[in-house]
Scaffold this active site. Sequence first.
Site, PDB file in Angstrom:
ATOM      1  N   LEU A 109       0.866  -1.172   0.000  1.00  0.00           N
ATOM      2  CA  LEU A 109       0.000   0.000   0.000  1.00  0.00           C
ATOM      3  C   LEU A 109       0.904   1.223   0.000  1.00  0.00           C
ATOM      4  O   LEU A 109       1.882   1.282   0.760  1.00  0.00           O
ATOM      5  CB  LEU A 109      -0.893   0.029   1.246  1.00  0.00           C
ATOM      6  CG  LEU A 109      -2.241  -0.681   1.197  1.00  0.00           C
ATOM      7  CD1 LEU A 109      -2.930  -0.560   2.549  1.00  0.00           C
ATOM      8  CD2 LEU A 109      -3.141  -0.119   0.102  1.00  0.00           C
ATOM      9  N   ASP A 110       0.589   2.213  -0.841  1.00  0.00           N
ATOM     10  CA  ASP A 110       1.390   3.425  -0.901  1.00  0.00           C
ATOM     11  C   ASP A 110       1.417   4.125   0.450  1.00  0.00           C
ATOM     12  O   ASP A 110       0.510   3.958   1.269  1.00  0.00           O
ATOM     13  CB  ASP A 110       0.819   4.393  -1.940  1.00  0.00           C
ATOM     14  CG  ASP A 110       0.751   3.762  -3.325  1.00  0.00           C
ATOM     15  OD1 ASP A 110       1.606   2.933  -3.625  1.00  0.00           O
ATOM     16  OD2 ASP A 110      -0.174   4.119  -4.081  1.00  0.00           O
ATOM     17  N   ILE A 111       2.419   4.957   0.652  1.00  0.00           N
ATOM     18  CA  ILE A 111       2.552   5.682   1.914  1.00  0.00           C
ATOM     19  C   ILE A 111       1.334   6.565   2.190  1.00  0.00           C
ATOM     20  O   ILE A 111       0.934   6.758   3.341  1.00  0.00           O
ATOM     21  CB  ILE A 111       3.849   6.527   1.913  1.00  0.00           C
ATOM     22  CG1 ILE A 111       4.098   7.119   3.304  1.00  0.00           C
ATOM     23  CG2 ILE A 111       3.810   7.603   0.844  1.00  0.00           C
ATOM     24  CD1 ILE A 111       5.448   7.772   3.449  1.00  0.00           C
TER      25      ILE A 111
END
Length: 256
Positions: free
Chosen positions: A115-117
């Site tokens: 999951l992206d930051i």
Amino acid sequence: MRLNKRLAELGLCSRREADDWIARGWVRVNGQPAVLGQLVGEADCVEVAPPARAQQRQQVTILLHKPVGYVSGQPEDGHPSAATLIRPQTRWREDRSPRRFEPAHTRGLAPAGRLDIDSTGLLVLTQDGRAAKAIVGERSAVDKEYLVRVQWAPSGPKGPGVVVHNVQAVFPAQALARLRHGLALDGVPLRPAQVEWINPEQLRFVLTEGRKRQIRRMCELVGLHVVGLKRVRIGRVALGALPPGQWRYLGEHERF
């Protein structure tokens, strides 16, 4: 094929785990101890010793509600790893697993998908190569569901014509069709996706692949700007009521 690949295709373990079992002397081929890199055919009899199964039963898979600001893997650019949230104090009080937390459960945890930051939601961290393969393996058919809040920004998020409210009313029907099928990233066509409006500012995506920043880039291609992204399901496992920053064990009878 190589023995480690054969063991992985049989669903017994990951290739890395297979190499570890072979090195420990826990695998035999036609009654003889296996060696690393060994080639086998379909007619060869492959056996795995009980200690390998016992080790596997001790491995854990953890479901984390990742908050914004944490990276899925190793720390980078000053941002902490999501794995640092796995500690006794952040275990969800409603976790029904009978497992007692042990420090060993944090060793060797790897994210099965990312999951992206700046995204939140369900992140799977696992010691079990079988779980990782089920989610991100080349032949995985496990889908992932996301809730995505968007703005209409045909000239970019800082350009003219940005629509914040009732985005659905101004978003062209043909652009929604392209989100479902017809887009490509880095010159590679994307698999068909399920995309539908669930309210005037939010879309529901269901994907069967996980390219880097895929949903954000898909949206940019059709004039949308993502302002919030949350993963709520991986296969048959849902985020449910798990609070942000907390975690639970994957249940004994849960399967992706």
